[in-house]
Structures are given as C-alpha cells and as structure tokens.
Scaffold this active site. Sequence first.
Site, short mmCIF file in Angstrom:
data_model
loop_
_atom_site.label_atom_id
_atom_site.label_comp_id
_atom_site.label_asym_id
_atom_site.label_seq_id
_atom_site.Cartn_x
_atom_site.Cartn_y
_atom_site.Cartn_z
N ALA A 46 -9.74 45.94 -47.44
CA ALA A 46 -10.75 46.72 -48.15
C ALA A 46 -10.14 48.08 -48.50
CB ALA A 46 -12.00 46.92 -47.29
N ALA B 273 -11.00 52.10 -50.49
CA ALA B 273 -11.91 53.07 -51.09
C ALA B 273 -11.09 54.26 -51.57
CB ALA B 273 -12.97 53.49 -50.08
N SER B 274 -11.79 55.30 -52.02
CA SER B 274 -11.10 56.44 -52.62
C SER B 274 -10.29 57.23 -51.60
CB SER B 274 -12.11 57.37 -53.30
OG SER B 274 -13.08 57.80 -52.37
N ALA C 265 -9.34 55.99 -48.26
CA ALA C 265 -8.47 55.23 -47.36
C ALA C 265 -8.64 53.74 -47.62
CB ALA C 265 -8.81 55.55 -45.90
N GLN C 266 -7.82 52.94 -46.94
CA GLN C 266 -7.98 51.50 -46.96
C GLN C 266 -7.90 50.97 -45.53
OE1 GLN C 266 -4.76 50.27 -49.54
NE2 GLN C 266 -3.35 49.88 -47.86
N VAL C 267 -8.37 49.72 -45.34
CA VAL C 267 -8.49 49.15 -44.00
C VAL C 267 -7.63 47.91 -43.88
CG1 VAL C 267 -10.08 48.16 -42.30
CG2 VAL C 267 -10.82 50.07 -43.74
N LYS D 270 -7.63 52.02 -40.22
CA LYS D 270 -7.94 52.74 -41.45
C LYS D 270 -6.81 53.72 -41.73
CE LYS D 270 -11.77 55.38 -43.52
NZ LYS D 270 -13.15 55.87 -43.27
N ASP E 94 -23.72 57.47 -44.90
CA ASP E 94 -23.20 56.54 -45.91
C ASP E 94 -23.53 55.11 -45.49
OD1 ASP E 94 -21.95 55.84 -48.27
OD2 ASP E 94 -19.93 55.91 -47.45
#
Length: 524
Positions: free
Chosen positions: A132, A134-135, A137-139, A157, A292
């Site tokens: 996954a 996002a703006s 970080a990534q996992v 992360k 969030d």
Amino acid sequence: MALGIAALFRLAAAGFVLAREGAFSLVDIDDLPSGARLGVRLGRLVERRSALVADRGERITAALNRLGPSYVKLGQFMATRPDFVGEDVADALGRLRDEIEPFGEPAARVVIEKNFGKPVEAIFANFSPPIAAASIAQVHKADVIEADGTLRAVAVKVLRPGVRSRFRRDLETFYAGAHLVERLDPAMQRLKPLAVVDTLARSVSMEMDLRLEAAALSEMAERTQGDPGFRVPKVDWARTARDVLTLEWIDGVKLSDPAGIEAAGHDRKAVARRLMQAFLRHAMRDGFFHADMHQGNLFVDAAGDVVAVDFGIMGRLGQAERRFLAEILYGFIKRDYLRIAEVHMEAGYVPARHAPEDFAQALRAIGEPIHGQPASDISMAKLLTLLFEVTELFDMQTRPELLMLQKTMVVVEGVARSLDPTFDMWDASEPVVREWIERNLGPLGKLQEAGSGIADLGRAVTSLPTMLQHGARIAAQLSDATRDGITLSPETVEAIGRAEGRGNRWLTVGVWVAVVLLAWNMFT
C-alpha cells in the site's frame, strides 16, 4: 509577510490547473474588490468549455490528485470547509483518498538501511514489496525472528524519499495563497484561511517523523486499554526510527468490505456501533482521537474488535472543547436549544452582545427538522456543518480545533452508514455522551471540582505571604487617597462573580480573603 516570487509562480500554476476544472466558479465575486473580481473572471476564462457545474467537485478532486500529495492533503482539509468550497465540492473532497503509486522496494530498503545503519536482512527475516502507498509513506509486510526462533509478522511503514522538501515547498505556496485571499478580501479573515494552513502544516510536520506516529499509537493504546470493541496495533520500538515504523501485523477484514465482514461471521450493525462509540469516547473522554478514520485505516479482527491503523493525523481537544462537544450533542438529543446557545457563549465562541434566546431560535431551525425523521436520514456530521453555518450569523470565529473533529465525524459517520444504512447516530451516541455528562457535570464531576478547589486553596495558602507583601505595598501607595473607604473596580467585582458562577468556591474565598487583608492593611 511578503509573498515570495517563486511561491506566487507555483500558486499561479496550481491556480491554472484548478481553474481549468472549475475551481473559480466557487467564488462569489459580488463582494470582492474590483481587482479581485477581474482576477476571478480571468480565471473562469480558462475553464474547460465542456465542463459542467454539476461535476466540478469530481473534477477539482482529480486536479488535486494531479498536483501531487500536498494538494491531496489540502483537499482533505478543505472537505471540512463547505463554507469555503460549497457543499458539492466538500462532499467530493471528503471522498478524496490519499493513495498514489508506491516508490518501490529498492528505495525503501535504502531508507531502512540509512536509518538503522545495517542491511534490511539484519533487521527483518523477510521483507515484501510494497502492499500500500500514500503521499507520505508506503507499507511493506515483513517477518521478524523471535527469541524462541519463531517468526512474527509485522507491518513496516517507510517514509517516501524527498517528501519533506516537497511538502515544505508546497506549504510555502499554501501560505502565499492564504495571505493573498486575506489581502484581497478582508472579510475572509473571519474564516481564518491562515489557521487552516497552520493546522495542515502542524499535521504534516507530525507525519514526517514516524517516531511521533509510534508515540501516538502508544498513547492511544494506554488510553483505550480495556475499552470494549476497539484496539490498536503494538509498536515494535526496536525497529522504529524517524523514517521507519514497525507495527504488529493486523489480520482482519477492512471496513471497506462489508460483504467480507459478514462472511467472517461479524455483525455489521454491531461493528458500526462500536466504531462510532469508540470515536466519541476518544474525543470526549480522552480529548485525543484518530483524525483519519476512513475505511482503509480500519479493520475488524477475528474477535470482532475494530482495529485502527495509520496514526499520522491525530486530533486533540482541551477540556473546554470536550465540554462544548458533549453539551452540544446532548442539547440536540434533548432538544434544549437555549442550553446549546448558552454553551456557545460560555465558551466565548459567540460574543455576549447577542441574545442567547435569538441564537436558540436559530438552533431550533437546525434541530427540529431532524426529530421524528428515520434514523437513516439523520446525519450528526451534517448537523455540525449546519451549526457552524448558523454561527456565522452570530459572529462565531472559526475554531481550527473543531474543524478536524467535524471532518473526522463526517468520515466516521460515512463508514458506519456503509456498514449499516439504517444506523441510528443518536441512539449509538447517547450512552457515551450521557456518561461523559454525568461523570463531568453531574455529582461526581462536582466532587472532582471540589477536590480541585481544595488544591486551589492549598496553593493560595502557600502564596499567602506574597499576597500580604503585595497588599502592604499597595496599601502604602493608596492609603492617602482611600481613607474614606476602599472601592473595588468593576473588573474585580466581575471576576469574583465569574469565579462564584463557575463554582470555584475555594478560589472565591481566597479572592475575598485577599480583599479583606488589603482593606485591613489600609485602615490599620
């Protein structure tokens, strides 16, 4: 603050992209200065001729995605401001998800090795490609070897390379835009565009250090220990650094998959109720909430508990804001509109020059239509939005700390509705709100206040010698002018009255003791 040339150029470039998708059609030009009206008209000229007003929210959302991660964040924040962008655009922005292309496994390995000073293989037994992104970080999914030789699954992360400088540059652009808006239309200062950017900047700066997210997770775990139906992943501190966060791997079903939740044997209605009550409990009891809570950040585990992940954005409320929230919700539940009006004024949100009865009349216009309607038609988030709109008529200033709460409530309510279309917001909320009211404003709360008052008295006694010194000095200065009596200023009398009204009896006693001592010094 001077507007930098580079920031203005970037602002103009972003403005062109947004203008093409209809952003300038949101602006009401009637009240703008002539120069600003000309600028808005020019902006509307570049709008795509095939564009329709009906789909401008979706088009503006697409434009923000094209502009990059900082603008996605800005869009998510602006979803809380229908007074700025209109209901249709706010609704579209509320569905904006922070999901972009991953930056790849090799780059993530470089970040990890830089943070720990050793290769990934020395930290993790296995390390997967990104699952996954996002703006920020990534996992990745990985395994670590326990002391007994068994493998434990973890989520890793990793911060996106170069993201700090990118956000720093874009925030300069946002500040330039906020300053420009306030200069062109001073009336916009009431909406505090600079405060909105400040909130975004603080949130992003917290997200840029994953150790702070780990700390937020740890704090949330402590606060929610023993809470029914909710938990958070455990932090692996040994494998966490500024740019890397390692957590317990969560095996569960995302709340974005209602069918999967049912297939796993969970009651969707019960999950929706747990989610809403957990959020309200965090906001009111703790003043610390996950800000969030969209479907991608929420799971149901095998035990049926709601598990939240991604704690990069957190909200905090002080005791005054918590009381405000609880009394507002309880007031609407009980249809006590005068009390809601009084709460606004006691908090200083609405100036005292307005009559509470007039404000209560406006609040009734919001609250009465929702009573007697089907539960599926009642939206607490919508009610808060209307509340903030009505308060504009009574000169209520924008409260940034409440905007994040409202935004989160919009999202949580949407998730609950997706699980249970007939979800009764008021029925689910009432026990949590009532418990807070009873604990903090009922007899137990009064006992706690009394304990606090005794502590205040102790502090007053400790400072008594200093008070006497001040009293003697003031007496010496004023004795000649006050031989025929001592007169308390209206401000002093008002302050004493406020203390009595708040129930701070010990503090009030301390104030009067000081006054009597001062008078005694002056007449002896």
